[in-house]
Enzyme design. Structure first.
Site, PDB file in Angstrom:
ATOM      1  N   GLY A 164       0.834  -1.194   0.000  1.00 43.53           N
ATOM      2  CA  GLY A 164       0.000   0.000   0.000  1.00 43.53           C
ATOM      3  C   GLY A 164       0.866   1.240   0.000  1.00 43.53           C
ATOM      4  O   GLY A 164       1.996   1.219  -0.488  1.00 43.53           O
ATOM      5  N   CYS A 165       0.354   2.325   0.541  1.00 39.22           N
ATOM      6  CA  CYS A 165       1.125   3.567   0.638  1.00 39.22           C
ATOM      7  C   CYS A 165       2.447   3.259   1.327  1.00 39.22           C
ATOM      8  O   CYS A 165       2.477   2.594   2.360  1.00 39.22           O
ATOM      9  CB  CYS A 165       0.340   4.620   1.416  1.00 39.22           C
ATOM     10  SG  CYS A 165       1.252   6.148   1.667  1.00 39.22           S
ATOM     11  N   PHE A 166       3.546   3.744   0.792  1.00 42.12           N
ATOM     12  CA  PHE A 166       4.860   3.327   1.292  1.00 42.12           C
ATOM     13  C   PHE A 166       5.307   3.977   2.591  1.00 42.12           C
ATOM     14  O   PHE A 166       6.274   3.547   3.201  1.00 42.12           O
ATOM     15  CB  PHE A 166       5.947   3.488   0.231  1.00 42.12           C
ATOM     16  CG  PHE A 166       5.970   4.756  -0.585  1.00 42.12           C
ATOM     17  CD1 PHE A 166       5.635   5.997  -0.077  1.00 42.12           C
ATOM     18  CD2 PHE A 166       6.348   4.681  -1.910  1.00 42.12           C
ATOM     19  CE1 PHE A 166       5.685   7.142  -0.853  1.00 42.12           C
ATOM     20  CE2 PHE A 166       6.410   5.825  -2.711  1.00 42.12           C
ATOM     21  CZ  PHE A 166       6.079   7.055  -2.170  1.00 42.12           C
TER      22      PHE A 166
END
EC number: 1.8.4.11
Length: 156
Positions: free
Chosen positions: A9-11
Site C-alpha cells: 500500500g502507501c509506502f
C-alpha cells in the site's frame, strides 16, 4: 548486506515499520513493477506506469532472515485486498513481493501457500524484482519528518 522489495500500500507506513526491525540497516521508499523509467510520484498515481509504491529494505542476513521480513510484510498490511489498502485505491497500492533471487521467491511463495492453506485469500503479487526507482526525497522518512514539523507540536 541483502535487499528486499515489498509493496504494502502507501509506502510511508511500511517504511517506518521496517525501520524498527533489528537487522534492517536502511529503508527507502520508491516504485517498482512498472514500465516507465524513473517515474515520478504524480505519474505513478495515474495508474498508467504500472508501478507499485514499494519499500526497498536493506538488511543484514546474519541478523534478520528474509522469512522474518516476509512475516513483517504480511502483518503490516491486508494482503487479501486487490489494488488497494484501506482508503487508498489503485494499482500502485497493490500487495507485492519483488524477489531478488530464487531463495526469496521460494520463501515468498511458501508463505503465500501457507496462508492459502489456512483459508486466507492472499492477493499478493510475487514477481521478479526489476529496477527500484527511489521516490522523491520528500517521500523519504515522510512520517518522521512530519512529526518533527509543526504538526502535533503546537503547544510545545
Amino acid at each position: 548486506m541483502a535487499k528486499a522489495i515489498f509493496g504494502a500500500g502507501c509506502f510511508w507506513s511500511p517504511e517506518e515499520q521496517f525501520r524498527k526491525v533489528p537487522g534492517v540497516t536502511d529503508v527507502a521508499v520508491g516504485y517498482a513493477g512498472g514500465a516507465k523509467e524513473n517515474p515520478t510520484y504524480e505519474e505513478v498515481c495515474t495508474g498508467n506506469t504500472g508501478h507499485a509504491e514499494v519499500v526497498e529494505v536493506e538488511y543484514d542476513p546474519e541478523k534478520v532472515a528474509y522469512e522474518d521480513l516476509l512475516e513483517v510484510f504480511f502483518d503490516i498490511h491486508d494482503p487479501t485486498q486487490v489494488n488497494r489498502q484501506g482508503p487508498d485505491v489503485g494499482t500502485q497500492y497493490r500487495s507485492a513481493v519483488f524477489y531478488e533471487d530464487a531463495e526469496q521467491e521460494a520463501a515468498a511463495r511458501a508463505v503465500k501457500e501457507k496462508l492459502a492453506a489456512r483459508g486466507v485469500p492472499v492477493a499478493t503479487e510475487i514477481s521478479k524484482a526489476d529496477t527500484f526507482w527511489r521516490a522523491e526525497e520528500y517521500h523519504q522518512q515522510f512520517l518522521a519528518k512530519r512529526r518533527k514539523g509543526v504538526s502535533g507540536n503546537l503547544f510545545r
